[in-house]
Write a protein that holds these residues in place. Structure first.
Motif, PDB file in Angstrom:
ATOM      1  N   SER A   2       0.847  -1.197   0.000  1.00 29.49           N
ATOM      2  CA  SER A   2       0.000   0.000   0.000  1.00 29.49           C
ATOM      3  C   SER A   2       0.883   1.249   0.000  1.00 29.49           C
ATOM      4  O   SER A   2       1.326   1.718   1.041  1.00 29.49           O
ATOM      5  CB  SER A   2      -0.907   0.001   1.234  1.00 29.49           C
ATOM      6  N   VAL A   4       1.258   5.169  -1.997  1.00 30.41           N
ATOM      7  CA  VAL A   4       0.763   6.206  -2.896  1.00 30.41           C
ATOM      8  C   VAL A   4       1.941   7.086  -3.291  1.00 30.41           C
ATOM      9  O   VAL A   4       2.680   7.564  -2.427  1.00 30.41           O
ATOM     10  CB  VAL A   4      -0.330   7.067  -2.227  1.00 30.41           C
ATOM     11  N   ALA A 154      -3.304  13.091  -1.464  1.00 26.58           N
ATOM     12  CA  ALA A 154      -3.192  11.763  -0.852  1.00 26.58           C
ATOM     13  C   ALA A 154      -4.572  11.185  -0.564  1.00 26.58           C
ATOM     14  O   ALA A 154      -4.838  10.000  -0.819  1.00 26.58           O
ATOM     15  CB  ALA A 154      -2.365  11.849   0.428  1.00 26.58           C
ATOM     16  N   ARG A 155      -5.467  12.018  -0.031  1.00 25.76           N
ATOM     17  CA  ARG A 155      -6.813  11.544   0.291  1.00 25.76           C
ATOM     18  C   ARG A 155      -7.535  11.075  -0.975  1.00 25.76           C
ATOM     19  O   ARG A 155      -8.156  10.000  -0.992  1.00 25.76           O
ATOM     20  CB  ARG A 155      -7.611  12.664   0.962  1.00 25.76           C
ATOM     21  N   ARG A 158      -5.863   7.823  -2.524  1.00 23.60           N
ATOM     22  CA  ARG A 158      -6.214   6.668  -1.693  1.00 23.60           C
ATOM     23  C   ARG A 158      -7.661   6.246  -1.940  1.00 23.60           C
ATOM     24  O   ARG A 158      -7.976   5.052  -2.048  1.00 23.60           O
ATOM     25  CB  ARG A 158      -6.007   6.997  -0.219  1.00 23.60           C
ATOM     26  N   GLU A 159      -8.534   7.218  -2.009  1.00 25.34           N
ATOM     27  CA  GLU A 159      -9.953   6.929  -2.226  1.00 25.34           C
ATOM     28  C   GLU A 159     -10.167   6.246  -3.568  1.00 25.34           C
ATOM     29  O   GLU A 159     -10.908   5.259  -3.668  1.00 25.34           O
ATOM     30  CB  GLU A 159     -10.741   8.248  -2.166  1.00 25.34           C
ATOM     31  N   TYR A 161      -8.097   4.451  -5.260  1.00 25.25           N
ATOM     32  CA  TYR A 161      -7.491   3.117  -5.286  1.00 25.25           C
ATOM     33  C   TYR A 161      -8.002   2.214  -4.166  1.00 25.25           C
ATOM     34  O   TYR A 161      -7.537   1.085  -4.020  1.00 25.25           O
ATOM     35  CB  TYR A 161      -5.970   3.229  -5.215  1.00 25.25           C
ATOM     36  N   LEU A 163      -7.633   2.575  -0.852  1.00 18.02           N
ATOM     37  CA  LEU A 163      -6.640   2.408   0.209  1.00 18.02           C
ATOM     38  C   LEU A 163      -7.054   3.217   1.425  1.00 18.02           C
ATOM     39  O   LEU A 163      -7.460   4.374   1.304  1.00 18.02           O
ATOM     40  CB  LEU A 163      -5.263   2.882  -0.272  1.00 18.02           C
ATOM     41  N   SER A 164      -6.911   2.643   2.595  1.00 16.61           N
ATOM     42  CA  SER A 164      -7.279   3.364   3.813  1.00 16.61           C
ATOM     43  C   SER A 164      -6.072   3.993   4.496  1.00 16.61           C
ATOM     44  O   SER A 164      -6.198   4.941   5.268  1.00 16.61           O
ATOM     45  CB  SER A 164      -7.984   2.425   4.802  1.00 16.61           C
ATOM     46  N   ASN A 165      -4.882   3.467   4.217  1.00 22.96           N
ATOM     47  CA  ASN A 165      -3.673   3.991   4.849  1.00 22.96           C
ATOM     48  C   ASN A 165      -2.463   3.533   4.043  1.00 22.96           C
ATOM     49  O   ASN A 165      -2.594   3.126   2.905  1.00 22.96           O
ATOM     50  CB  ASN A 165      -3.559   3.526   6.312  1.00 22.96           C
ATOM     51  N   VAL A 168       2.984   7.262   1.801  1.00 20.24           N
ATOM     52  CA  VAL A 168       2.826   8.271   0.762  1.00 20.24           C
ATOM     53  C   VAL A 168       4.203   8.857   0.482  1.00 20.24           C
ATOM     54  O   VAL A 168       4.925   9.245   1.404  1.00 20.24           O
ATOM     55  CB  VAL A 168       1.862   9.399   1.177  1.00 20.24           C
TER      56      VAL A 168
END
Length: 229
Positions: A2, A4, A154-155, A158-159, A161, A163-165, A168
């Motif tokens: 995970s 980004v 980043a937010r 993540r959204e 893809y 991904l929650s965490n 980065v």
């Protein structure tokens, strides 16, 4: 894994041959009748929102109704930018395509954290054939603060893809890119393809500073092994 990866655009992904600054000059002159309006304005690492605001200030133009003025300027600027990009001697910077493809092969999420207006970013990415890889992110339409832009990018990525965490990593060419990463607890790869040397970028606190992105394996190794944010 995970991770980004957030890309800056100008002097990091590409050089436009001055299409952006020339387009801004033409737009400001068309609207306000002032030539060379950006002569005293710092561009490096800053958002188009902040750059336009400074141009109004330095040229003693009232900022009343700023949002309406910004929208009008953006519209005229994008028209000029679309014309100028094919006319200028722009290029994708060394190692960029190879690293983007390597990151894609590793199935890492990629997007942009750029000070460009969204419309300008999309024109530049499409002109240089990078838009298929970098569809999401955050742009310089609404803020003068780089760290806010990086956090939003980043937010959003993540959204997109799911991904929650996770890690980065910000890739940029200025101390402001490094600062925007650090203030969010993110890692940074700083590339000296703009106005700042490797030494400048190391002094700014870059986690990894390189002359360019030509050594794909070195940069990829850093991105995939950097500790979690």
């Amino acid at each position: 894994m995970s991770v980004v990866v957030l890309w800056d655009i100008d002097q990091t992904l590409v050089r436009t041959g001055g299409a952006g600054s020339a387009g801004m000059d033409l737009a400001f002159e068309e609207i306000y009748g002032v030539a060379d309006a950006f002569g005293r304005v710092e561009f490096s690492g800053r958002t188009d929102y902040a750059i336009f605001r400074d141009a109004l200030y330095f040229n003693e133009v009232s900022q009343e109704g700023f949002e309406e003025q910004l929208a009008r300027f953006r519209e005229v600027y994008l028209r000029h930018l679309a014309t100028l990009l094919p006319e200028k001697d722009g290029t994708v910077l060394p190692g960029v395509l190879e690293l983007i493809k390597a990151l894609q092969a590793e199935k890492l999420a990629q997007g942009v954290a750029t000070g460009n207006f969204e419309g300008g970013a999309r024109l530049k990415l499409a002109h240089f054939g990078l838009d298929a890889w970098l569809e999401h992110g955050a742009y310089g339409d609404r803020t003068a603060i780089r760290s806010e832009l990086v956090a939003e990018a980043a937010r959003r990525v993540r959204e997109e893809y799911g991904l929650s965490n996770g890690r980065v990593v910000v890739i940029g060419d200025t101390p402001l890119d490094v600062e925007g990463a650090r203030e969010n607890g993110f890692s940074s790869v700083a590339v000296a393809t703009g106005r700042h040397s490797v030494g400048d970028l190391e002094l700014a606190g870059a986690d990894c500073a390189v002359a360019d992105l030509g050594d794909t394996e070195e940069v990829l190794r850093f991105i995939t092994t950097v500790p979690s944010n």
